[in-house]
Design a protein around this motif. Structure first.
Motif, PDB file in Angstrom:
ATOM      1  N   LEU A  59      -6.338   1.664  -6.994  1.00  8.04           N
ATOM      2  CA  LEU A  59      -6.866   0.584  -6.167  1.00  8.04           C
ATOM      3  C   LEU A  59      -7.576  -0.453  -7.029  1.00  8.04           C
ATOM      4  O   LEU A  59      -8.215  -0.128  -8.024  1.00  8.04           O
ATOM      5  CB  LEU A  59      -7.843   1.129  -5.125  1.00  8.04           C
TER       6      LEU A  59
ATOM      7  N   THR B  33      -7.183   7.036  -5.156  1.00  8.61           N
ATOM      8  CA  THR B  33      -7.885   5.764  -5.312  1.00  8.61           C
ATOM      9  C   THR B  33      -7.824   5.181  -6.709  1.00  8.61           C
ATOM     10  O   THR B  33      -8.290   4.064  -6.917  1.00  8.61           O
ATOM     11  CB  THR B  33      -9.364   5.931  -4.926  1.00  8.61           C
TER      12      THR B  33
ATOM     13  N   GLU C  75      -4.691   3.793   2.301  1.00  9.21           N
ATOM     14  CA  GLU C  75      -4.925   2.669   1.380  1.00  9.21           C
ATOM     15  C   GLU C  75      -4.899   1.344   2.126  1.00  9.21           C
ATOM     16  O   GLU C  75      -5.722   0.459   1.879  1.00  9.21           O
ATOM     17  CB  GLU C  75      -3.862   2.679   0.287  1.00  9.21           C
TER      18      GLU C  75
ATOM     19  N   SER D  82       0.836  -1.197   0.000  1.00 11.96           N
ATOM     20  CA  SER D  82       0.000   0.000   0.000  1.00 11.96           C
ATOM     21  C   SER D  82       0.871   1.248   0.000  1.00 11.96           C
ATOM     22  O   SER D  82       1.897   1.304   0.679  1.00 11.96           O
ATOM     23  CB  SER D  82      -0.916   0.013   1.227  1.00 11.96           C
TER      24      SER D  82
ATOM     25  N   CYS E 287     -11.457  -3.705  -3.969  1.00 10.16           N
ATOM     26  CA  CYS E 287     -11.408  -2.842  -2.784  1.00 10.16           C
ATOM     27  C   CYS E 287     -12.656  -1.973  -2.678  1.00 10.16           C
ATOM     28  O   CYS E 287     -13.074  -1.606  -1.575  1.00 10.16           O
ATOM     29  CB  CYS E 287     -10.169  -1.956  -2.821  1.00 10.16           C
TER      30      CYS E 287
ATOM     31  N   ARG F 272      -8.038  -1.278   2.371  1.00  8.10           N
ATOM     32  CA  ARG F 272      -7.973  -2.696   2.027  1.00  8.10           C
ATOM     33  C   ARG F 272      -8.426  -3.561   3.202  1.00  8.10           C
ATOM     34  O   ARG F 272      -9.055  -4.611   3.013  1.00  8.10           O
ATOM     35  CB  ARG F 272      -6.550  -3.067   1.608  1.00  8.10           C
TER      36      ARG F 272
END
Length: 387
Positions: free
Chosen positions: A330, A327, A274, A269, A334, A278
């Motif tokens: 990601l 983001t 982040e 991460s 997630c 997760r």
């Protein structure tokens, strides 16, 4: 299958035709499971699609629940007469052994009172300590020393690595009723491939902690409210070898702990937000599964489920998808957190770091904080450790 020794009727080249499943054969367990499941389904049970070991049977007046582990079965229900009829039916089919009310099941010890059920693995722990020669050792206050982080190639390699692997395997099973050692077992299990002396010493320290509280276990109150609450946490870049973060969560049904996990995340991460996001994703997946099981049991779970996190930035990502720079990298999975937030399954809430119970599953804590955390997990100790 070759004819057994002493059987003289077989001609040279003849083999036996297998008509029944036998212990020790590769297909034995599969054939047994197929046969047993078919009989249960014919009796009116429904096999859960979310946990294939769970069978349920609901009528207007009663409910029956059956849990299968190979050839060991737990049966419960709302009507004792239905349970008796089921056991009689199974006995007519397979000649079962009725052990009465569950007191000891696959290493789990169950103590039942009018107030609830208490689960522990005292005998299993005593056996581990006896095999390790630590029954007379001085107990430790915590599973790991505060702040301990294990790494690969820490000290010289163990001369007998199989001993370490066997111990870690037993500790993994012990984690069924001991959430207080979940983080430590997760750390130890990373080094089963090539354990070193420092890893073995950490495992022995964990056994010394268990020596002081072998009968500590979980209590499930009989009058527990049927509502879920979850805590989610992450320790950013906790792994010194890979810089991956550690996910930790715990889920309560009323005041009773029913699910927990400590696990290294699969990717690195870029920020603590982040990593926390997760961790929220893993917790939401577990909450989804629990709600599916609750539906099979015909339990009504109030929604949305409170999901407590101590990272404000992660909560902002859940509520606001505009954080593109934070983001855009990601994975899609997630964003299950935001999807379930919009659907009404969860209600993400801010919690103080001092009240974050999932912190216990992401790092080794000091004695004071550790004892405070496990007291809030609903763990009780009915006995004293051996002297």
């Amino acid at each position: 299958m070759q004819p057994p020794a002493g059987y003289t009727k077989a001609k040279p080249g003849d083999v036996c035709l297998l008509r029944r499943s036998l212990y020790g054969l590769k297909q034995a367990s599969r054939q047994w499971n197929t046969e047993f499941c078919s009989k249960l389904l014919a009796y009116g049970f429904t096999q859960s699609v979310h946990d294939h070991c769970l069978f349920t049977k609901h009528t207007d007046s009663s409910s029956l629940f059956l849990l299968v582990y190979v050839d060991d079965v737990l049966v419960t229900g709302s009507n004792p007469e239905d349970i008796k009829l089921l056991k009689h039916h199974l006995d007519s089919l397979f000649t079962i052994k009725d052990l009465g009310e569950a007191k000891y099941f696959l290493g789990l010890e169950l103590a039942r009172t009018g107030d609830g059920i208490y689960l522990n693995q005292r005998k299993y722990i005593i056996d581990i300590l006896k095999d390790a020669g630590l029954l007379g050792c001085k107990p430790a206050s915590t599973p790991f020393p505060q702040g301990l982080k294990l790494v690969h190639d820490s000290g010289s390699p163990l001369s007998q690595p199989d001993q370490y692997r066997r111990l870690v395997g037993r500790l993994l099973y012990l984690n069924l009723t001991r959430p207080d050692i979940s983080f430590c077992v997760q750390q130890l299990s990373q080094f089963v491939n090539s354990p070193c002396v420092d890893h073995w010493n950490a495992a022995l320290h964990l056994l010394k902690y268990l020596k002081g509280c072998p009968s500590k276990g979980l209590f499930y109150a009989a009058n527990n409210p049927c509502s879920l609450k979850a805590y989610s946490d992450a320790d950013w870049a906790a792994c010194l070898d890979t810089r991956k973060s550690i996910t930790g969560f715990c889920i309560f049904l009323g005041d009773s702990l029913i699910s927990w996990k400590a696990k290294k995340q699969t990717t690195v991460s870029k920020s603590s937000a982040e990593a926390e996001y997760r961790a929220l994703s893993s917790t939401v997946c577990e909450l989804q599964w629990i709600t599916y099981i609750a539906h099979d049991l015909q339990l009504q779970i109030p929604l949305p489920i409170p999901l407590l996190c101590d990272n404000q930035a992660a909560l902002h990502i859940v509520a606001n998808p505009v954080f593109h720079e934070r983001t855009k990298h990601l994975d899609i999975d997630c964003h299950i957190v935001r999807n379930q937030f919009k659907s009404g399954l969860i209600n993400p809430l801010k919690v103080s770091s001092s009240l974050q119970l999932a912190d216990l599953f992401t790092k080794s804590l000091g004695v004071g904080v550790f004892l405070k955390m496990i007291s809030k997990l609903g763990m009780v100790d009915l006995h004293h450790g051996p002297t």
